[in-house]
Design a protein around this motif. Sequence first.
Motif, PDB file in Angstrom:
ATOM      1  N   ASN A  56       0.819  -1.223   0.000  1.00  0.00           N
ATOM      2  CA  ASN A  56       0.000   0.000   0.000  1.00  0.00           C
ATOM      3  C   ASN A  56       0.848   1.266   0.000  1.00  0.00           C
ATOM      4  OD1 ASN A  56      -1.749  -2.000   2.173  1.00  0.00           O
ATOM      5  ND2 ASN A  56      -2.732  -1.338   0.273  1.00  0.00           N
ATOM      6  N   THR A  57       1.879   1.279  -0.835  1.00  0.00           N
ATOM      7  CA  THR A  57       2.781   2.429  -0.879  1.00  0.00           C
ATOM      8  C   THR A  57       2.163   3.592  -1.668  1.00  0.00           C
ATOM      9  OG1 THR A  57       3.897   1.531  -2.825  1.00  0.00           O
ATOM     10  CG2 THR A  57       4.842   1.019  -0.672  1.00  0.00           C
ATOM     11  N   LYS A  89       0.251   3.616   7.891  1.00  0.00           N
ATOM     12  CA  LYS A  89       1.193   3.709   6.768  1.00  0.00           C
ATOM     13  C   LYS A  89       2.469   4.388   7.260  1.00  0.00           C
ATOM     14  CE  LYS A  89      -0.406   4.145   2.605  1.00  0.00           C
ATOM     15  NZ  LYS A  89      -1.004   4.626   1.336  1.00  0.00           N
ATOM     16  N   ARG A 102       2.768   0.232   4.271  1.00  0.00           N
ATOM     17  CA  ARG A 102       2.604  -0.639   5.441  1.00  0.00           C
ATOM     18  C   ARG A 102       3.645  -1.753   5.418  1.00  0.00           C
ATOM     19  NH1 ARG A 102      -2.906   0.697   4.329  1.00  0.00           N
ATOM     20  NH2 ARG A 102      -3.887   1.634   6.172  1.00  0.00           N
TER      21      ARG A 102
END
Length: 206
Positions: free
Chosen positions: A35-36, A177, A188
């Motif tokens: 989830n960058t 995050k 994450r």
Amino acid sequence: MKKLLVLFLLVISVNCMAQIETGLLIGGGIGNVTNTSLRLSDPGVIQTLEKSGKYSLNYQFNTTLGYRFRLYNPKHKTFFYDLDVLTGIKKIELKTSFSDETNALSEVKSSDWFCPVSLAASVNYRIMKGLYVGVGVAPTCIFASKIAFDIPIVAKVGYDIKNKIGFSLSYQHSLLKAFKTDEYDGGRFSEWNVSVYIPFTLNKLK
């Protein structure tokens, strides 16, 4: 973190027969970053994207060193509790790729180092002699080029050998995050770790 440690010990010690075992914790593992999101306001990122550049990450390793407080009732050893004070390092490689007019590919690599400091608390259930499973959380402050806070959830399975040494395999996943660098605004951590626990002392809590 000191207040959390005192609170945890007070809650568990309401059982007058509680005992506390302490010892060294050493470990390491691998993982990835999910989830960058890129830091799209950064001039360097903007320039790279304008040149059709691409970013990619390679999670290389992590190491852990800490001290464990294990609390349990000697008459009811099915459930016990671990409180781990931990620090360590994570190394993640950043690769930037470019293609020129002739479609020749060029790459630039750099490494980011992270130093997490955490207080991990878990509730454990002993399945059989030596073998147990556990779940918990690990509030963490991550020191790097950008300081971040994280609250990973943790699940583990472990085996203790006659109270002399213990081994465990754990998985933890970030709720926040917390992966932040000059190029990335968030991501994450998802990690698998192997730990060795060496108990030193055993004391009864009054």
